[in-house]
Design a protein around this motif. Structure first.
Motif, PDB file in Angstrom:
ATOM      1  N   ALA A 138       0.873  -1.181   0.000  1.00 45.18           N
ATOM      2  CA  ALA A 138       0.000   0.000   0.000  1.00 45.18           C
ATOM      3  C   ALA A 138       0.903   1.222   0.000  1.00 45.18           C
ATOM      4  N   HIS A 139       0.317   2.382  -0.276  1.00 44.86           N
ATOM      5  CA  HIS A 139       1.120   3.596  -0.384  1.00 44.86           C
ATOM      6  C   HIS A 139       0.306   4.796   0.086  1.00 44.86           C
ATOM      7  N   GLU A 162      -7.463   1.653   3.125  1.00 44.31           N
ATOM      8  CA  GLU A 162      -8.293   2.768   3.563  1.00 44.31           C
ATOM      9  C   GLU A 162      -8.293   2.828   5.083  1.00 44.31           C
ATOM     10  N   PHE A 163      -8.639   3.991   5.605  1.00 40.68           N
ATOM     11  CA  PHE A 163      -8.582   4.222   7.043  1.00 40.68           C
ATOM     12  C   PHE A 163      -9.738   3.557   7.773  1.00 40.68           C
ATOM     13  N   ALA A 164      -9.437   3.010   8.951  1.00 46.83           N
ATOM     14  CA  ALA A 164     -10.450   2.653   9.937  1.00 46.83           C
ATOM     15  C   ALA A 164     -10.576   3.816  10.919  1.00 46.83           C
ATOM     16  N   ASP A 165     -11.488   3.689  11.853  1.00 49.95           N
ATOM     17  CA  ASP A 165     -11.719   4.790  12.803  1.00 49.95           C
ATOM     18  C   ASP A 165     -10.508   5.071  13.678  1.00 49.95           C
ATOM     19  N   ASP A 166      -9.660   4.059  13.903  1.00 46.65           N
ATOM     20  CA  ASP A 166      -8.509   4.255  14.783  1.00 46.65           C
ATOM     21  C   ASP A 166      -7.202   4.424  14.006  1.00 46.65           C
ATOM     22  N   ALA A 189     -14.279  11.577   3.974  1.00 45.88           N
ATOM     23  CA  ALA A 189     -15.414  10.652   4.041  1.00 45.88           C
ATOM     24  C   ALA A 189     -15.168   9.361   3.274  1.00 45.88           C
ATOM     25  N   ASP A 190     -14.311   9.411   2.241  1.00 41.63           N
ATOM     26  CA  ASP A 190     -14.050   8.205   1.455  1.00 41.63           C
ATOM     27  C   ASP A 190     -13.017   7.291   2.093  1.00 41.63           C
ATOM     28  N   SER A 222      -5.112   1.444  10.320  1.00 42.43           N
ATOM     29  CA  SER A 222      -5.782   1.139  11.589  1.00 42.43           C
ATOM     30  C   SER A 222      -4.693   0.937  12.624  1.00 42.43           C
ATOM     31  N   ALA A 223      -5.072   0.945  13.887  1.00 43.07           N
ATOM     32  CA  ALA A 223      -4.074   0.909  14.958  1.00 43.07           C
ATOM     33  C   ALA A 223      -3.174  -0.315  14.882  1.00 43.07           C
ATOM     34  N   GLY A 224      -3.697  -1.440  14.421  1.00 39.81           N
ATOM     35  CA  GLY A 224      -2.893  -2.646  14.351  1.00 39.81           C
ATOM     36  C   GLY A 224      -2.357  -2.975  12.979  1.00 39.81           C
TER      37      GLY A 224
END
Length: 274
Positions: A138-139, A162-166, A189-190, A222-224
């Motif tokens: 990923a980049h 893509e981003f998670a909430d954390d 939002a995306d 994401s955090a992990g």
């Protein structure tokens, strides 16, 4: 070996948006089994360099053409472009002719799937033709970088993730002294577009560093999640360290300077005030 006019052989090339690169030799190769050879320096522990051979075919008007297709992806690194005139012949470096990279200019506007495979032809300092390749799961493509007296704000976009909430951004000090500064990004939002701000004081600390420290920027969707290196790869610039230069600023007794590395990744140089 040189060409009939006493010069080293040369080639022009054209890059397509999908990663396909076409090479054209300006003079005849001279043998039906001539090849264009891409060669990457041997990896540590490997007995031989990586190589990728491309057949040369007549292209009219005395020219010969070789095509590097989009797949398979090239391993990340710098690939020399050479000519092998006939089986068993010593490969010769090709001089760089014109490079048509217009299709790469708006690469940052496209959505890239995982893995993210990027190729940019370029001319070396001595005029030889080469290809810079990146291959990453990923980049995080950086966009605008705003440096003010207290902080640096960076916008960017995730590709292949893509981003998670954390999700977060981690700025990590390189080497044995490694420590982190963690920042919560603002996410679109995306779940791909993002922005984050790094406080210069957090990088510089309260005392002047006795030697430069280099802080590398990673995005964790994401955090992990595995860290994704942030940088600027998705256009026609193979080496941007000396062409995309941002200002340095004082932070207490230190100087903080955001910069692109030799691999086009985003980092911060933090050292004694100068």
């Amino acid at each position: 070996m040189t060409t009939a006019n006493g010069t080293a052989p040369s080639a022009l090339c054209r890059a397509d948006a999908d990663g396909r690169i076409t090479f054209e030799l300006t003079e005849a190769a001279g043998h039906p089994d001539a090849r264009v050879l891409l060669r990457r320096a041997a990896a540590k522990g490997s007995p031989a360099p990586d190589e990728h051979a491309l057949p040369l075919e007549p292209a009219g008007d005395g020219r010969f053409r070789a095509v590097l297709e989009a797949e398979p992806a090239l391993a990340e690194g710098r690939w020399d472009v050479l000519l092998v005139r006939e089986p068993g012949a010593e490969p010769e470096r090709l001089r760089s002719g014109p490079r048509d990279l217009r299709a790469l200019l708006d690469g940052h506007l496209r959505e890239w799937a995982a893995p993210v495979a990027v190729r940019v032809p370029y001319a070396t300092q001595d005029g030889q033709l080469a290809v810079r390749a990146w291959l990453r799961p990923a980049h995080a493509e950086t966009g605008h970088i705003d440096v003010d007296t207290r902080a640096t704000t960076v916008t960017g976009r995730l590709h292949g993730a893509e981003f998670a909430d954390d999700g977060l951004v981690r700025v990590r000090l390189r080497g044995a002294r490694g420590r982190d500064v963690t920042v919560t990004p603002t996410v679109d939002a995306d779940r791909r577009g993002f922005a984050f701000t790094v406080d210069h004081g957090e990088l510089a600390g309260t005392e002047a560093p006795d030697a430069p420290g280099y802080w590398d920027v990673y995005v964790l969707p994401s955090a992990g999640a595995a860290p994704v290196r942030a940088g600027r790869l998705l256009d026609d610039v193979a080496h941007r360290k000396h062409s995309f230069v941002h200002p340095s600023v004082r932070a207490g007794a230190a100087t903080v300077w955001p910069y692109y590395t030799v691999d086009n990744d985003l980092s911060f140089d933090v050292g004694p005030a100068r």
